[in-house]
Design an enzyme around this catalytic site. Structure first.
Site, PDB file in Angstrom:
ATOM      1  CB  CYS A 171     -44.753 -58.443 -69.738  1.00  0.00           C
ATOM      2  SG  CYS A 171     -43.261 -59.320 -69.234  1.00  0.00           S
ATOM      3  CE1 TYR A 217     -46.050 -62.968 -63.449  1.00  0.00           C
ATOM      4  CE2 TYR A 217     -44.363 -61.595 -62.430  1.00  0.00           C
ATOM      5  CZ  TYR A 217     -45.322 -61.785 -63.407  1.00  0.00           C
ATOM      6  OH  TYR A 217     -45.565 -60.799 -64.337  1.00  0.00           O
TER       7      TYR A 217
END
Length: 324
Positions: free
Chosen positions: A63, A195
């Protein structure tokens, strides 16, 4: 990537039907601050004093948001003062898990719990929201201090200086008004922009995100032609917030998230800049490409339903960067 609803786990992907195919990231729910003397920070309550050994950091090596906190833990000499637990790279029907592997996932080092959601419900049995990392946990009070990475790195930047003696400042007072707009553009169009492209479920949503993303990369490429770092000769948090996206760009975002107009390798200044940051003491050890590549390609069934892991590009982050 499921969520908790009143403390009950639900395996639900992001709802893009109601947004015209656009991915919208929810705000973090825990927003307390660790401070040097335990007084309240900009948000949340008081009582979180910067004591050695009191706090524990839950992260994913895959992440980019969690990666920021790992970098600041290294830069600020906090490794001996704040412990870590690393989740498994596969994020499937149970979300982030504490399954172990041979590449850095060590399980829950505090409580031996099976899922990251158990940390959330330990803090609040009725919690509703996405179960995300990083999670900064207070062992003394038995609760989550924060799950907002941009605020955790600012806590690490200053709150523990008297504990460590490390007074390096990556968000200096006199530069904040200049740093914050740079952070804002990079966050909206690049950190979160990848994203917005990858999780878009309509052509219109993708088109709206992809052009600003590459406009920002072009802007950064030009900026770095005239200056060593984003804000001049000194490293700031803006550089590290950008780095965690750049280091993932060619291995995952270019292909997996359809951010493929250019590669990072095609930007001479950005590629050299990324290598320079990667080669700084302690930083390479925070980068785990096994977890990064595995997580994105294996976990996102809506994008890669057959879970095929691509061979990926050959990248040498240790190649001399030539920046000075």
């Amino acid at each position: 990537m499921g969520l908790l609803v009143n403390g009950v786990w639900q395996d639900k992907w992001y709802d893009t039907d109601s947004t015209g195919g656009k991915f919208q990231r929810a705000d973090a729910k825990f927003r307390n601050w660790v401070t040097a003397d335990g007084t309240a920070g900009p948000t949340g309550g008081a009582g979180f004093r910067a004591d050695s050994g009191r706090y524990h950091l839950y992260v994913s090596m895959a992440c980019p948001w969690a990666h920021r906190t790992l970098i600041f833990r290294e830069l600020k000499g906090l490794s001996d003062h704040i412990g870590i637990s690393v989740v498994h790279p596969d994020m499937l029907q149970d979300g982030w898990t504490f399954q172990t592997d041979d590449h850095g996932a060590r399980g829950d080092m505090l409580y031996g719990l099976p899922f990251a959601r158990d940390i959330y419900t330990r803090a609040d049995p009725t919690f509703s929201g996405r179960v995300t990392v990083p999670i900064l946990w207070d062992k003394e009070r038995g609760t989550i201090v924060s799950n907002e990475s941009s605020e955790i790195i600012r806590m690490f930047n200053a709150a523990f200086d008297e504990v460590t003696g490390n007074t390096a400042d990556y968000w200096p007072q006199q530069m904040r008004n200049a740093i914050d707009p740079v952070n804002a553009r990079i966050y909206d169009t690049l950190n979160n922009g990848v994203y917005k492209c990858g999780f878009a479920t309509s052509q219109q949503a993708y088109d709206a995100a992809i052009t600003p993303l590459f406009d920002t990369l072009d802007w950064l490429e030009a900026r770095l032609a005239d200056t060593r770092y984003l804000m001049g000769d000194a490293l700031t948090e803006a550089d590290w917030r950008l780095f965690t996206t750049l280091v993932r760009f060619d291995p995952v975002y270019h292909l997996h998230f359809k951010c493929n107009r250019k590669r990072l390798l095609d930007f001479a200044n950005l590629w050299a800049y990324t290598r320079e940051l990667f080669q700084m003491p302690g930083v390479a050890g925070t980068v785990n490409f096994d977890h990064i590549i595995r997580h994105y390609h294996y976990s996102h069934e809506t994008i890669n339903p057959n879970r095929i892991i691509p061979i990926g590009p050959e990248l040498d982050f240790m190649e001399p960067h030539g920046r000075s």
